[in-house]
Structure formats: structure tokens, C-alpha cells
Design a protein around this motif. Structure first.
Motif, PDB file in Angstrom:
ATOM      1  N   THR B 212       0.802  -1.220   0.000  1.00  0.00           N
ATOM      2  CA  THR B 212       0.000   0.000   0.000  1.00  0.00           C
ATOM      3  C   THR B 212       0.836   1.271   0.000  1.00  0.00           C
ATOM      4  O   THR B 212       0.805   2.045  -0.965  1.00  0.00           O
ATOM      5  CB  THR B 212      -0.927   0.023   1.239  1.00  0.00           C
ATOM      6  OG1 THR B 212      -1.629  -1.206   1.298  1.00  0.00           O
ATOM      7  CG2 THR B 212      -1.894   1.172   1.147  1.00  0.00           C
ATOM      8  N   THR B 237      -5.396  -1.015  -3.137  1.00  0.00           N
ATOM      9  CA  THR B 237      -4.821  -0.709  -1.823  1.00  0.00           C
ATOM     10  C   THR B 237      -4.579   0.785  -1.650  1.00  0.00           C
ATOM     11  O   THR B 237      -4.913   1.349  -0.619  1.00  0.00           O
ATOM     12  CB  THR B 237      -3.476  -1.425  -1.647  1.00  0.00           C
ATOM     13  OG1 THR B 237      -2.666  -1.112  -2.771  1.00  0.00           O
ATOM     14  CG2 THR B 237      -3.648  -2.909  -1.529  1.00  0.00           C
ATOM     15  N   ILE B 240      -7.664   2.810  -0.838  1.00  0.00           N
ATOM     16  CA  ILE B 240      -8.103   2.654   0.558  1.00  0.00           C
ATOM     17  C   ILE B 240      -7.190   3.488   1.463  1.00  0.00           C
ATOM     18  O   ILE B 240      -7.655   4.267   2.300  1.00  0.00           O
ATOM     19  CB  ILE B 240      -8.039   1.177   0.998  1.00  0.00           C
ATOM     20  CG1 ILE B 240      -8.958   0.310   0.143  1.00  0.00           C
ATOM     21  CG2 ILE B 240      -8.431   1.039   2.464  1.00  0.00           C
ATOM     22  CD1 ILE B 240      -8.823  -1.183   0.406  1.00  0.00           C
ATOM     23  N   GLY B 241      -5.891   3.334   1.268  1.00  0.00           N
ATOM     24  CA  GLY B 241      -4.936   4.020   2.125  1.00  0.00           C
ATOM     25  C   GLY B 241      -5.066   5.531   2.073  1.00  0.00           C
ATOM     26  O   GLY B 241      -4.895   6.215   3.078  1.00  0.00           O
ATOM     27  N   LEU B 242      -5.382   6.057   0.874  1.00  0.00           N
ATOM     28  CA  LEU B 242      -5.467   7.509   0.742  1.00  0.00           C
ATOM     29  C   LEU B 242      -6.751   8.069   1.329  1.00  0.00           C
ATOM     30  O   LEU B 242      -6.773   9.179   1.851  1.00  0.00           O
ATOM     31  CB  LEU B 242      -5.394   7.891  -0.743  1.00  0.00           C
ATOM     32  CG  LEU B 242      -4.004   7.923  -1.359  1.00  0.00           C
ATOM     33  CD1 LEU B 242      -4.104   8.053  -2.863  1.00  0.00           C
ATOM     34  CD2 LEU B 242      -3.220   9.088  -0.774  1.00  0.00           C
ATOM     35  N   LEU B 244      -9.206   6.426   3.470  1.00  0.00           N
ATOM     36  CA  LEU B 244      -9.833   5.917   4.696  1.00  0.00           C
ATOM     37  C   LEU B 244      -9.808   6.945   5.827  1.00  0.00           C
ATOM     38  O   LEU B 244     -10.747   7.029   6.623  1.00  0.00           O
ATOM     39  CB  LEU B 244      -9.138   4.619   5.152  1.00  0.00           C
ATOM     40  CG  LEU B 244      -9.757   3.945   6.381  1.00  0.00           C
ATOM     41  CD1 LEU B 244     -11.184   3.509   6.096  1.00  0.00           C
ATOM     42  CD2 LEU B 244      -8.939   2.751   6.824  1.00  0.00           C
ATOM     43  N   LEU B 255     -14.985   1.871   0.696  1.00  0.00           N
ATOM     44  CA  LEU B 255     -13.579   1.506   0.891  1.00  0.00           C
ATOM     45  C   LEU B 255     -13.475   0.101   1.489  1.00  0.00           C
ATOM     46  O   LEU B 255     -12.606  -0.681   1.117  1.00  0.00           O
ATOM     47  CB  LEU B 255     -12.884   2.529   1.788  1.00  0.00           C
ATOM     48  CG  LEU B 255     -12.767   3.930   1.185  1.00  0.00           C
ATOM     49  CD1 LEU B 255     -12.080   4.873   2.159  1.00  0.00           C
ATOM     50  CD2 LEU B 255     -11.997   3.897  -0.125  1.00  0.00           C
ATOM     51  N   PHE B 256     -14.394  -0.209   2.421  1.00  0.00           N
ATOM     52  CA  PHE B 256     -14.400  -1.567   2.961  1.00  0.00           C
ATOM     53  C   PHE B 256     -14.801  -2.568   1.885  1.00  0.00           C
ATOM     54  O   PHE B 256     -14.283  -3.694   1.843  1.00  0.00           O
ATOM     55  CB  PHE B 256     -15.323  -1.659   4.180  1.00  0.00           C
ATOM     56  CG  PHE B 256     -14.636  -1.244   5.441  1.00  0.00           C
ATOM     57  CD1 PHE B 256     -13.921  -2.155   6.189  1.00  0.00           C
ATOM     58  CD2 PHE B 256     -14.669   0.078   5.853  1.00  0.00           C
ATOM     59  CE1 PHE B 256     -13.258  -1.766   7.336  1.00  0.00           C
ATOM     60  CE2 PHE B 256     -14.002   0.477   6.995  1.00  0.00           C
ATOM     61  CZ  PHE B 256     -13.299  -0.444   7.744  1.00  0.00           C
ATOM     62  N   GLY B 259     -11.910  -3.309   0.112  1.00  0.00           N
ATOM     63  CA  GLY B 259     -11.146  -4.241   0.937  1.00  0.00           C
ATOM     64  C   GLY B 259     -11.635  -5.671   0.773  1.00  0.00           C
ATOM     65  O   GLY B 259     -10.839  -6.606   0.763  1.00  0.00           O
TER      66      GLY B 259
END
Lengths: 278, 309
Positions: B212, B237, B240-242, B244, B255-256, B259
Motif C-alpha cells: 500500500t 490498496t 483505501i490508504g489515501l 480511509l 472503501l471496505f 477491501g
């Protein structure tokens, strides 16, 4: 092509691949160290950050990193060693152990961002721990569990069967045998696993940032949010706060990882030397 | 009594990993599945428009899936040849002192934090790529090159174990019939270690797919379907990282849901790798396994004894 010639050619490629790997590592380490070390001094290591880290030091991040690593190990080590003892000494291979191993293997393959998502929704939100050392420590504990279990299992399996037989022969119970014979002899291997797990906690970012938070305070309790060195480095570099400070933080981070690896390797060689002496 | 209690506690700790895997699965799915069903699986996976906070929000992750696929395949193209070469080198060619250098080197490569790799990609490699090939520099090529190095340790360690596990007799036999050392390696040892090597490639894919922070730093995070390796992109990834940290409501659910997709892909790769290493037996064949036959062969009655009896 002549087969001697093709062998020469292939071996040349293999040698260059191996050298390339060593050179790449050297470039990464040297680059960060050369750029960062000039900015590292006592004030940087023992001072608090000023203006989001544009000035000042990284003491809170250093303390946060070690606190998070220690907390996750306190949670994970008993579980990991316990699991390894159970799998090696208390059971025979069965469908149940296959499932347990499958769980460990799969957990090892779960990417850190998934741990981040899980820690965020479960520990931070559902259990209402907030962004805290505890939420981060629990998340990292799950991440490092497979490493701990595997290294401990290997170390325990390396203890000679005769030791166990002697202990049983003297009338020891199973747990007495494990506690006085197996665990002391497996200790170097177990400690190696612990040190490598600590390294994982130090280097982790994606899972930490969403569970332990990014607060730049010295943590005062397990419920305070914190920021580790890796997270600090990421924020400094990506948000363009201060490149010199980012390099300096990176240098401290790499130095920490280097020390961890050297210590782990010393223990491994020691363990091997001991095994040979036997 | 004490013995039994301790046995029970040890049993419980052995259950923790499978239990936490179940809990992780449950909570990720619980938080992500509702949105997937609302939007529709087909739409979620095939729509390439991601506008989580618009007036009519759109949740399509096709661009991210393609970004992930490009970057992962790129990383494999770099990491597999290099990793296999290093594995062969350490298992077969390296003089002991050099093998003693390579092992800690790989261990250290595995230990270097991903943010450091991302930073190297961002500051050293991206400008080089921009100058040499044009484009924004923060691109699929840059990310793939660095990820290829990041997955190197896992590929080497598993392939090397597989190569070392090939019985000595294979090597001796090949050399005895006049093969060169390289022919022995390439025609006998590598094919014999095939399943372990395949497993290492699959696990490497999992690593690259799951990475990520490094990807966020190197890929440019452009919400677009990459058209060339020199384009910026975004992955499952990195998105999501940016996002969340600030997402809420439907956006966070989405986002989940991303995931969930990532998790399913990773679990499929893990299962495949486990099948290839033989750690997970899905079916038991009736024919004796290769290892059984090998044992039988090893314990056979020597010809000299047979004649005398």
C-alpha cells in the motif's frame, strides 16, 4: 550455441543477478544514510517536533515506535509461543492442526492495509479504543503472530528428542518438561523471532496509521494516540513538510532496522554454533 | 489439574490465528458487503468511475482493479527472473562466503520499511523514468520496478528452499550422464522444484497486490484506467490508504467493499500457493505419492542381496 558457452553465459547472468541484489540494498541504505545522517544529532533524537516536524526532533515518534513494538509483543509473544508449544508438544498432526496451520499461513499473507481496515473498524470503532497505542498494538500483534509461531515452532523442533526423553525419564510431567527443557533450549530461536517481529512493528505503516493514529505527542497511556517513526517519515515526505527532516527520520529508521537485523543474525549464528557443538 | 489447565490455555493460543482470520473476514465483509449489494457486484467491479462524494455518488473500482493488475504483473516481470536467478545462485553456485552475504542482504531487503522503498521510487527512480521515457514519472513502470525488488526476498526464500529440497540423486544422476552443471540446474533441478517456485511466484503476487504505502508514494494516484506503463494509476490498496482517513458514511463503506475484493483476491492466491507447496491437501489421490515411491525405492533390497536369498 555450444553448451559450455551457454553455461558460461547463464552463470554470468546468475552472478550479475546476485550482485545486483547486493548493490540495490547498498544503494537504498547508503542513499538514505548519506542524505539523512548529517541532520541527525542529539537534539534531533531527544527533542520534540516543532511545527508538525518542520523543525525540532522526533523523540515522540521514537518513543511511540518502541512503545507500540513492545505492546504488540507483550500481547503476541505468549500467544505465539503457546501456539507453537501446542502444535509441537501437545498434539499430533490432525485435521484440527491442519486448520490451525492454514489460519497461520493465511494470516501471514493478509496485506497490512487489510489489518488496517480491520483494526480501524474493530479495535478503534467497535471496541471504542479510539486511535491509540492499544488499538495499534493489538493490530500489530495479530500481524506478527505467524512469524512468532513459525520461528518458535522451528526452534522447538530443533531441540533433540533425547532431552525430552531424559526429562520424562526423571518423572517430569509434560508441562514441567516443556518449561525446564524445551523452552530454555529453544530460547535463542524464539528470541530471534521476537526481534524480527519487533522489526516488522517498527517498519509498518499502513496498519499503524489507521489504528494508532498520527498524533505527535509523547504517549502517556496505552489509550493515547501515537505516531511511529515510519508514519512520521511518510507524512514528512508525502505532505512535503520537510525533506531534510524526512531524510533524518529515514536514517534513524534504517539504523534501527539494521541494528535489529544484526542482533537477530548474531543470535541465529550463535544458535547454529551451539547446535554444532552438540 | 494444573497440567490440564495449561494444556487448555496452549490449545486456545493455537486457535488464535484461525480465530482472528475469521473475525477479520467477518468484520471486513460486514462493513463492505452491503454497499456491494446495493451498487450491484457487476457495477462495482466494472464501472471505472469513482465519485464517492458527488451528488449522485458513483462507486466503480474497475480503474483500481486494472491499476492493481498492471502493477502486480509488472512487479512479477521484474521480481521473478531476478528472484529465481538469486535463488539458483544461492542454492547451487554461491561460494559459502558469498551465500553468507546474500542471506542477510535478503533479510535486510525484507526488513526495510515499505515507506522507504516508496520514497526511493519517488525521489530516485521517478525522475529517471520521466527523463528517459517521458510521462509523469510517477507511473506503473516506477511502481513495478520497486515492487519487483520488494517481493524479491519472498520469491528467493521459497524458491531456494524448493531447490535445496531436490534430492541429491537427481543432481548426481544428471551430472553422471554428462550434463553440464547449467543443464543439470535448468533441465533437472528447476523442473523438480517447479511447485515450490510457482508457489513463490504466487506469494510474490500477493505481496505486490497487497502493498500500500510504497504504491501510494510511487504511482501518482491518478483515478484513471492506465493506457500505458508510463501512465499514473491507482490501485485497490492505495485508494483505501489515501481515503480511509477522512471517508465517512457510504464512502467509508465503499472503501471496505474495496477491501472485500482485495481480501478475496489475496485469499485465492494464498490458497493456490498452499496447494502448490503441498501444505494444503485438497484431495488425496489413491496412487502412492512421489515421496512414498521415493522411500520405497530408497529402502529397496539391493540387487546383491536379492541374488543370495
Amino acid at each position: 550455441m555450444n553448451r559450455q558457452l551457454s553455461q558460461r553465459f547463464a552463470f554470468g547472468l546468475l552472478w550479475s543477478a546476485a550482485s545486483a541484489t547486493i548493490i540495490i540494498l547498498a544503494i537504498i541504505v547508503m542513499f538514505i544514510m548519506v542524505q539523512g545522517l548529517p541532520y541527525v544529532n542529539l537534539a534531533f533524537l531527544t527533542g520534540g517536533p516543532i511545527a508538525q516536524g518542520r523543525e525540532g526532533g522526533i523523540l515522540p515518534a521514537i518513543l511511540g515506535t518502541f512503545a507500540l513494538g513492545a505492546l504488540s509483543l507483550i500481547i503476541a509473544v505468549p500467544l505465539g509461543v503457546g501456539a507453537a508449544v501446542f502444535l509441537t508438544e501437545y498434539t499430533r498432526p490432525s485435521p484440527l492442526t491442519t486448520i490451525m496451520r492454514f489460519g497461520t499461513d493465511s494470516l501471514a499473507g493478509v496485506p497490512s492495509i487489510i489489518f488496517g481496515l480491520f483494526g480501524f473498524i474493530f479495535f478503534v470503532t467497535r471496541l471504542n479504543l479510539g486511535w491509540s497505542l492499544l488499538a495499534g498494538g493489538l493490530t500489530i500483534a495479530l500481524m506478527v503472530l505467524p512469524t512468532l509461531i513459525r520461528t518458535a515452532e522451528e526452534a522447538i523442533r530443533a531441540v533433540p528428542v533425547a532431552y525430552r526423553e531424559v526429562s520424562y525419564g526423571l518423572g517430569a510431567s509434560r508441562w514441567q518438561m516443556v518449561r525446564t527443557v524445551v523452552l530454555p533450549n529453544a530460547l535463542p530461536g524464539i528470541v530471534t523471532g521476537i526481534i524480527l517481529s519487533f522489526g516488522r512493528a517498527v517498519g509498518e505503516t499502513a496498519a499503524v496509521i489507521f489504528t494508532a493514529g498520527t498524533a505527535l505527542n509523547i504517549p502517556t497511556s496505552v489509550l493515547s494516540p501515537t505516531r511511529t517513526m515510519a508514519v512520521h517519515f511518510y507524512i514528512l515526505a508525502v505532505e512535503g513538510i520537510s525533506l531534510p527532516k524526512a531524510y533524518a527520520t529515514g536514517a534513524v529508521l534504517i539504523a534501527t532496522i539494521l541494528v535489529i537485523n544484526v542482533v537477530a543474525n548474531l543470535l541465529i549464528t550463535r544458535g547454529v554454533a551451539r547446535a554444532v557443538r552438540r | 489439574m494444573k497440567e490440564r489447565l495449561i494444556g487448555f490455555l496452549l490449545f486456545m493460543s493455537a486457535l488464535v490465528s484461525i480465530a482472528s482470520l475469521a473475525v477479520i473476514t467477518f468484520f471486513i465483509f460486514e462493513a463492505g458487503l452491503p454497499l456491494i449489494f446495493r451498487v450491484g457486484i457487476g457495477n462495482f467491479l466494472q464501472n471505472s468511475i469513482w465519485q464517492p462524494s458527488g451528488k449522485t455518488p458513483q462507486f466503480g473500482i474497475a480503474a483500481m482493479i486494472l491499476g492493481s493488475v498492471w502493477v502486480t504483473l509488472g512487479a512479477i516481470m521484474i521480481g521473478v527472473p531476478l528472484g529465481l536467478a538469486v535463488a539458483i545462485f544461492s542454492a547451487e553456485l554461491a561460494p559459502p562466503w558469498l551465500a553468507a552475504v546474500i542471506r542477510p542482504v535478503l533479510q535486510l531487503l525484507a526488513g526495510i520499511p515499505s515507506v522507504i522503498y516508496g520514497f526511493i521510487g519517488l525521489t530516485i527512480l521517478a525522475p529517471v523514468v520521466r527523463a528517459a521515457f517521458g510521462g509523469p514519472g510517477l507511473s506503473v513502470v516506477t511502481a513495478a520496478l520497486i515492487l519487483g525488488i520488494m517481493i524479491l526476498p519472498s520469491i528467493v526464500s521459497i524458491s531456494e528452499d524448493a531447490l535445496r529440497a531436490v534430492p541429491r540423486a537427481y543432481r548426481d544422476g544428471a551430472l553422471a550422464v554428462g550434463a553440464t552443471q547449467w543443464q543439470t540446474i535448468w533441465r533437472v533441478l528447476v523442473p523438480a522444484a517447479r511447485s515450490g517456485i510457482v508457489a513463490s511466484i504466487i506469494l510474490g503476487m500477493g505481496r505486490a497486490l497487497g502493498e500500500t504505502m510504497a504504491v501510494i508514494m510511487m504511482l501518482g494516484n491518478a483515478l484513471q484506467v492506465p493506457r500505458s506503463p508510463l501512465d499514473s494509476a491507482t490501485t485497490l490498496t492505495s485508494n483505501i490508504g489515501l481515503e480511509l482517513a477522512y471517508a465517512s458514511g457510504q464512502h467509508r463503506e465503499a472503501l471496505f467493499a474495496t477491501g472485500v475484493v482485495l481480501f478475496v483476491l489475496i485469499m485465492i492466491l494464498n490458497l493456490l500457493a498452499n496447494v502448490f507447496t503441498g501444505r494444503l491437501v485438497l484431495w488425496r489421490s489413491r496412487a502412492p505419492s512421489l515421496s512414498t515411491m521415493r522411500t520405497l525405492w530408497r529402502n529397496r533390497v539391493p540387487a546383491s542381496d536379492r541374488r543370495s536369498s
